[in-house]
Write a protein that holds these residues in place. Structure first.
Motif, PDB file in Angstrom:
ATOM      1  N   PRO A   1       0.880  -1.280  -0.084  1.00  0.00           N
ATOM      2  CA  PRO A   1      -0.075  -0.041  -0.127  1.00  0.00           C
ATOM      3  C   PRO A   1       0.774   1.208   0.055  1.00  0.00           C
ATOM      4  CG  PRO A   1      -0.895  -1.602   1.562  1.00  0.00           C
ATOM      5  CD  PRO A   1       0.361  -2.188   0.747  1.00  0.00           C
ATOM      6  N   ASP A   2       1.911   1.295   0.791  1.00  0.00           N
ATOM      7  CA  ASP A   2       2.939   2.463   0.850  1.00  0.00           C
ATOM      8  C   ASP A   2       3.355   2.922  -0.515  1.00  0.00           C
ATOM      9  OD1 ASP A   2       2.220   3.166   3.380  1.00  0.00           O
ATOM     10  OD2 ASP A   2       3.731   1.917   4.087  1.00  0.00           O
ATOM     11  N   LEU A   3       3.917   1.770  -1.241  1.00  0.00           N
ATOM     12  CA  LEU A   3       4.264   1.835  -2.773  1.00  0.00           C
ATOM     13  C   LEU A   3       3.319   2.417  -3.629  1.00  0.00           C
ATOM     14  CD1 LEU A   3       6.785  -1.047  -2.697  1.00  0.00           C
ATOM     15  CD2 LEU A   3       7.452   1.146  -2.265  1.00  0.00           C
ATOM     16  N   LEU A   4       2.061   1.959  -3.454  1.00  0.00           N
ATOM     17  CA  LEU A   4       1.021   2.350  -4.341  1.00  0.00           C
ATOM     18  C   LEU A   4       0.544   3.681  -4.205  1.00  0.00           C
ATOM     19  CD1 LEU A   4      -0.988  -0.907  -4.494  1.00  0.00           C
ATOM     20  CD2 LEU A   4       0.167   0.138  -6.467  1.00  0.00           C
ATOM     21  N   GLN A   5       0.668   4.045  -2.637  1.00  0.00           N
ATOM     22  CA  GLN A   5       0.268   5.402  -2.451  1.00  0.00           C
ATOM     23  C   GLN A   5       1.455   6.469  -3.033  1.00  0.00           C
ATOM     24  OE1 GLN A   5      -2.501   6.660  -0.467  1.00  0.00           O
ATOM     25  NE2 GLN A   5      -1.809   8.433  -1.766  1.00  0.00           N
ATOM     26  N   ARG A   6       2.736   6.130  -2.859  1.00  0.00           N
ATOM     27  CA  ARG A   6       3.631   6.965  -3.519  1.00  0.00           C
ATOM     28  C   ARG A   6       3.441   7.162  -5.093  1.00  0.00           C
ATOM     29  NH1 ARG A   6       9.148   4.612  -0.819  1.00  0.00           N
ATOM     30  NH2 ARG A   6       8.484   4.840   1.248  1.00  0.00           N
ATOM     31  N   SER A   7       2.913   6.199  -5.795  1.00  0.00           N
ATOM     32  CA  SER A   7       2.889   5.999  -7.320  1.00  0.00           C
ATOM     33  C   SER A   7       1.760   6.823  -7.352  1.00  0.00           C
ATOM     34  CB  SER A   7       2.420   4.675  -7.478  1.00  0.00           C
ATOM     35  OG  SER A   7       3.662   3.603  -7.393  1.00  0.00           O
ATOM     36  N   VAL A   8       0.458   6.718  -7.046  1.00  0.00           N
ATOM     37  CA  VAL A   8      -0.715   7.510  -6.997  1.00  0.00           C
ATOM     38  C   VAL A   8      -0.381   9.049  -6.795  1.00  0.00           C
ATOM     39  CG1 VAL A   8      -2.904   8.052  -6.353  1.00  0.00           C
ATOM     40  CG2 VAL A   8      -2.357   5.762  -6.912  1.00  0.00           C
ATOM     41  N   ASP A   9       0.384   9.363  -5.765  1.00  0.00           N
ATOM     42  CA  ASP A   9       0.913  10.654  -5.232  1.00  0.00           C
ATOM     43  C   ASP A   9       1.793  11.245  -6.620  1.00  0.00           C
ATOM     44  OD1 ASP A   9      -0.210  10.408  -3.013  1.00  0.00           O
ATOM     45  OD2 ASP A   9       1.461  10.094  -1.740  1.00  0.00           O
ATOM     46  N   ARG A  10       2.579  10.581  -7.289  1.00  0.00           N
ATOM     47  CA  ARG A  10       3.100  11.176  -8.446  1.00  0.00           C
ATOM     48  C   ARG A  10       2.270  11.181  -9.739  1.00  0.00           C
ATOM     49  NH1 ARG A  10       8.812   7.755  -8.563  1.00  0.00           N
ATOM     50  NH2 ARG A  10       9.733   8.625  -6.839  1.00  0.00           N
ATOM     51  N   GLY A  11       0.942  10.822  -9.691  1.00  0.00           N
ATOM     52  CA  GLY A  11       0.009  11.002 -10.615  1.00  0.00           C
ATOM     53  C   GLY A  11       0.112   9.805 -11.558  1.00  0.00           C
ATOM     54  N   TRP A  12       0.735   8.858 -11.049  1.00  0.00           N
ATOM     55  CA  TRP A  12       0.699   7.488 -11.886  1.00  0.00           C
ATOM     56  C   TRP A  12      -0.377   6.636 -11.708  1.00  0.00           C
ATOM     57  CZ3 TRP A  12       6.650   5.761 -10.538  1.00  0.00           C
ATOM     58  CH2 TRP A  12       7.339   6.624 -11.322  1.00  0.00           C
ATOM     59  N   ARG A  13      -0.733   5.815 -13.045  1.00  0.00           N
ATOM     60  CA  ARG A  13      -1.588   4.830 -12.656  1.00  0.00           C
ATOM     61  C   ARG A  13      -1.078   3.611 -12.699  1.00  0.00           C
ATOM     62  NH1 ARG A  13      -6.461   7.102 -14.060  1.00  0.00           N
ATOM     63  NH2 ARG A  13      -7.637   5.126 -14.716  1.00  0.00           N
ATOM     64  N   ALA A  14      -1.386   2.682 -11.935  1.00  0.00           N
ATOM     65  CA  ALA A  14      -0.732   1.512 -11.739  1.00  0.00           C
ATOM     66  C   ALA A  14      -1.788   0.016 -11.887  1.00  0.00           C
ATOM     67  CB  ALA A  14      -0.297   1.344 -10.038  1.00  0.00           C
ATOM     68  N   VAL A  15      -0.965  -0.840 -12.093  1.00  0.00           N
ATOM     69  CA  VAL A  15      -1.773  -2.197 -12.099  1.00  0.00           C
ATOM     70  C   VAL A  15      -0.910  -3.063 -11.347  1.00  0.00           C
ATOM     71  CG1 VAL A  15      -0.485  -3.118 -14.342  1.00  0.00           C
ATOM     72  CG2 VAL A  15      -2.921  -3.874 -13.636  1.00  0.00           C
ATOM     73  N   VAL A  16      -1.798  -3.838 -10.814  1.00  0.00           N
ATOM     74  CA  VAL A  16      -1.102  -4.894  -9.611  1.00  0.00           C
ATOM     75  C   VAL A  16      -1.294  -6.072 -10.046  1.00  0.00           C
ATOM     76  CG1 VAL A  16      -0.702  -5.947  -7.159  1.00  0.00           C
ATOM     77  CG2 VAL A  16      -1.059  -3.299  -7.645  1.00  0.00           C
ATOM     78  N   GLN A  17      -0.307  -6.907 -10.618  1.00  0.00           N
ATOM     79  CA  GLN A  17      -0.620  -8.441 -11.170  1.00  0.00           C
ATOM     80  C   GLN A  17      -0.249  -9.387 -10.182  1.00  0.00           C
ATOM     81  OE1 GLN A  17       1.734  -9.170 -14.766  1.00  0.00           O
ATOM     82  NE2 GLN A  17       1.255 -11.472 -14.479  1.00  0.00           N
ATOM     83  N   CYS A  18      -1.318 -10.184  -9.878  1.00  0.00           N
ATOM     84  CA  CYS A  18      -1.251 -11.169  -8.764  1.00  0.00           C
ATOM     85  C   CYS A  18      -1.104 -12.479  -9.287  1.00  0.00           C
ATOM     86  CB  CYS A  18      -2.438 -11.206  -7.772  1.00  0.00           C
ATOM     87  SG  CYS A  18      -2.632  -9.453  -7.068  1.00  0.00           S
TER      88      CYS A  18
END
Length: 150
Positions: free
Chosen positions: A19-36
């Motif tokens: 979650p912290d790494l995703l929050q940093r990504s979103v804070d940068r304005g990036w969109r993310a996909v998490v592949q499980c």
């Protein structure tokens, strides 16, 4: 060129670190996909992202759900899923990504206590290095902070 980072979990579980790494990504304005690698892991992460902090949540959706393309974070088990036009792709617990060329960043997260994940991370390091990518290896310290090792 795509930057590829390897995050070696030695002190915390994926649900605590992601979650912290995703929050940093979103804070940068990036969109993310998490592949499980499994539906069970996807469902567990889905729940965690809604509740990981008492005062906030990470807006996200799951692949195949209505409006998936609008979510800043998308959870999937498919390597070809990118309907939210992500800038960054997280691969967790041994997920194998598609070609990462279209991403700003690719992140592999793997658990030190799981030999299969460790072996997969070593193999992916070789693959990404052979592809000429900029690689960085991060490991957790005892206080659960990330330190760059390579």
């Amino acid at each position: 060129m795509t930057e590829v980072l390897f995050y070696h979990l030695t002190e915390s579980r994926l649900e605590e670190a992601l979650p912290d790494l995703l929050q940093r990504s979103v804070d940068r304005g990036w969109r993310a996909v998490v592949q499980c690698v499994s539906d069970e892991r996807l469902e567990a992460l889905d729940a965690v992202l809604w509740t990981f902090r008492d005062d906030s949540f990470l807006p996200h959706g799951t692949a195949g759900s209505e409006g998936a393309e609008r979510h800043p974070i998308l959870l999937t088990t498919r390597s070809d899923e990118a309907s939210n036009r992500p800038d960054i792709r997280f691969m967790v617990e041994g997920a194998t990504p598609p070609d990462l060329s279209g991403y700003q960043r690719g992140i592999y997260m793997f658990d030190a206590s799981d030999e299969e994940q460790m072996a997969h991370a070593r193999e992916r390091w070789k693959v990404e290095k052979a592809a000429g990518r900029n690689l960085t290896y991060w490991q957790q310290t005892e206080d659960r902070r990330w330190t760059k090792k390579a």
